[in-house]
Design a protein around this motif. Structure first.
Motif, PDB file in Angstrom:
ATOM      1  N   LEU A  61       4.777  -6.543 -17.794  1.00 18.48           N
ATOM      2  CA  LEU A  61       3.766  -5.528 -18.089  1.00 18.48           C
ATOM      3  C   LEU A  61       2.813  -5.297 -16.915  1.00 18.48           C
ATOM      4  N   ASN A  62       2.708  -6.289 -16.024  1.00 25.87           N
ATOM      5  CA  ASN A  62       1.763  -6.192 -14.917  1.00 25.87           C
ATOM      6  C   ASN A  62       2.433  -6.255 -13.552  1.00 25.87           C
ATOM      7  N   LYS A  63       3.734  -6.088 -13.523  1.00 26.51           N
ATOM      8  CA  LYS A  63       4.517  -6.278 -12.299  1.00 26.51           C
ATOM      9  C   LYS A  63       3.955  -5.475 -11.123  1.00 26.51           C
ATOM     10  N   LYS A  64       3.693  -4.205 -11.329  1.00 24.94           N
ATOM     11  CA  LYS A  64       3.211  -3.355 -10.241  1.00 24.94           C
ATOM     12  C   LYS A  64       1.874  -3.865  -9.692  1.00 24.94           C
ATOM     13  N   ASN A  65       0.931  -4.173 -10.566  1.00 24.59           N
ATOM     14  CA  ASN A  65      -0.376  -4.670 -10.128  1.00 24.59           C
ATOM     15  C   ASN A  65      -0.258  -6.018  -9.424  1.00 24.59           C
ATOM     16  N   ILE A  66       0.589  -6.897  -9.946  1.00 26.91           N
ATOM     17  CA  ILE A  66       0.775  -8.213  -9.338  1.00 26.91           C
ATOM     18  C   ILE A  66       1.342  -8.067  -7.928  1.00 26.91           C
ATOM     19  N   LEU A  67       2.370  -7.245  -7.767  1.00 24.07           N
ATOM     20  CA  LEU A  67       2.987  -7.048  -6.454  1.00 24.07           C
ATOM     21  C   LEU A  67       2.009  -6.420  -5.462  1.00 24.07           C
ATOM     22  N   GLU A  68       1.177  -5.486  -5.926  1.00 24.02           N
ATOM     23  CA  GLU A  68       0.166  -4.881  -5.056  1.00 24.02           C
ATOM     24  C   GLU A  68      -0.859  -5.915  -4.601  1.00 24.02           C
ATOM     25  N   CYS A  69      -1.278  -6.807  -5.506  1.00 26.86           N
ATOM     26  CA  CYS A  69      -2.245  -7.857  -5.160  1.00 26.86           C
ATOM     27  C   CYS A  69      -1.654  -8.830  -4.154  1.00 26.86           C
ATOM     28  N   VAL A  70      -0.394  -9.193  -4.345  1.00 30.46           N
ATOM     29  CA  VAL A  70       0.276 -10.110  -3.420  1.00 30.46           C
ATOM     30  C   VAL A  70       0.370  -9.472  -2.034  1.00 30.46           C
ATOM     31  N   LYS A  71       0.768  -8.209  -1.978  1.00 32.35           N
ATOM     32  CA  LYS A  71       0.887  -7.488  -0.705  1.00 32.35           C
ATOM     33  C   LYS A  71      -0.473  -7.428   0.007  1.00 32.35           C
ATOM     34  N   GLU A  72      -1.509  -7.079  -0.735  1.00 31.62           N
ATOM     35  CA  GLU A  72      -2.858  -6.993  -0.168  1.00 31.62           C
ATOM     36  C   GLU A  72      -3.311  -8.357   0.345  1.00 31.62           C
ATOM     37  N   TYR A  73      -3.053  -9.414  -0.414  1.00 29.81           N
ATOM     38  CA  TYR A  73      -3.425 -10.765   0.000  1.00 29.81           C
ATOM     39  C   TYR A  73      -2.716 -11.145   1.301  1.00 29.81           C
ATOM     40  N   LYS A  74      -1.422 -10.857   1.384  1.00 29.60           N
ATOM     41  CA  LYS A  74      -0.646 -11.205   2.586  1.00 29.60           C
ATOM     42  C   LYS A  74      -1.160 -10.445   3.804  1.00 29.60           C
ATOM     43  N   GLN A  75      -1.534  -9.183   3.624  1.00 27.19           N
ATOM     44  CA  GLN A  75      -2.059  -8.397   4.733  1.00 27.19           C
ATOM     45  C   GLN A  75      -3.402  -8.939   5.215  1.00 27.19           C
ATOM     46  N   LYS A  76      -4.253  -9.324   4.300  1.00 22.61           N
ATOM     47  CA  LYS A  76      -5.583  -9.828   4.661  1.00 22.61           C
ATOM     48  C   LYS A  76      -5.537 -11.245   5.237  1.00 22.61           C
ATOM     49  N   ASN A  77      -4.483 -11.996   4.919  1.00 19.09           N
ATOM     50  CA  ASN A  77      -4.422 -13.399   5.317  1.00 19.09           C
ATOM     51  C   ASN A  77      -3.220 -13.711   6.191  1.00 19.09           C
ATOM     52  N   LYS A  78      -2.827 -12.755   7.055  1.00 14.25           N
ATOM     53  CA  LYS A  78      -1.649 -12.939   7.892  1.00 14.25           C
ATOM     54  C   LYS A  78      -1.729 -14.210   8.736  1.00 14.25           C
ATOM     55  N   LYS A  79      -2.877 -14.481   9.297  1.00 11.88           N
ATOM     56  CA  LYS A  79      -3.044 -15.654  10.181  1.00 11.88           C
ATOM     57  C   LYS A  79      -2.929 -16.958   9.412  1.00 11.88           C
ATOM     58  N   ALA A  80      -3.420 -16.975   8.201  1.00 11.00           N
ATOM     59  CA  ALA A  80      -3.415 -18.207   7.403  1.00 11.00           C
ATOM     60  C   ALA A  80      -2.052 -18.510   6.795  1.00 11.00           C
ATOM     61  N   ILE A  81      -1.238 -17.481   6.654  1.00  8.80           N
ATOM     62  CA  ILE A  81       0.065 -17.678   5.973  1.00  8.80           C
ATOM     63  C   ILE A  81       1.101 -18.166   6.930  1.00  8.80           C
TER      64      ILE A  81
END
Length: 127
Positions: free
Chosen positions: A107-127
Motif C-alpha cells: 500500500l505504501n510501496k511508492k512512498n517507501i521507494l521515494e524515501c529510500v531514493k531521497e535518503y541515498k541521495q542525501k547520504n551518498k558519502k555515508a553509504i
C-alpha cells in the motif's frame, strides 16, 4: 434508558487538504487534545503536510463506543486500508494498522521507494 456498548466514545476523523487533495485518517478518544497536537508546532505526524498548507477541512467519519484505544485503532486501520485502495497516494497515512507487513509495503510501496531514493541521495558519502 440508553445502553452503551463500550466505555468511551472514540472518533475516526479525516483531514483533507483543499489544495492537494491529500488525506489523513486518524482516531482519538479526546478530539480537542488530538486537534491541538495536529496544529501544534511539534507535530511530527504525517498530517503535518496538510496542516502546514493552512487550507484543510476536518471531518468526523465515524464515532463509536469502544473499550480501548486498540479497538478504535482496529476500526481506524480498516478505514485507512479502504482509503488507500480508493485514493492511493492521496491517502498519506504510512503508519497505521495493516493486516500484515506485506500489505503495509504494497500500500505504501511508492512512498517507501521515494524515501529510500531521497535518503541515498542525501547520504551518498555515508553509504
Amino acid at each position: 434508558m440508553v445502553a452503551f456498548i463500550g466505555t468511551r466514545l472514540g472518533d475516526i476523523y479525516l483531514l483533507i487538504c483543499n489544495v492537494s487533495g491529500k488525506k489523513y485518517i486518524g482516531s482519538s478518544v479526546n478530539m480537542s487534545k488530538r486537534i491541538s497536537k495536529h496544529e501544534g508546532k511539534s507535530n511530527s505526524c504525517e498530517s503535518k503536510i496538510i496542516i502546514d498548507s493552512g487550507n484543510y477541512n476536518f471531518i468526523i467519519l465515524y464515532s463509536r463506543w469502544v473499550n480501548s484505544t486498540n479497538e478504535l485503532e482496529h476500526y481506524e486501520g480498516k478505514i485507512i486500508r479502504l482509503y488507500k485502495k480508493l485514493y492511493g497516494d492521496l491517502c498519506i497515512n504510512y503508519k497505521g494498522v495493516y493486516e500484515n507487513e506485506k500489505e503495509r509495503y504494497q500500500l505504501n510501496k511508492k512512498n517507501i521507494l521515494e524515501c529510500v531514493k531521497e535518503y541515498k541521495q542525501k547520504n551518498k558519502k555515508a553509504i
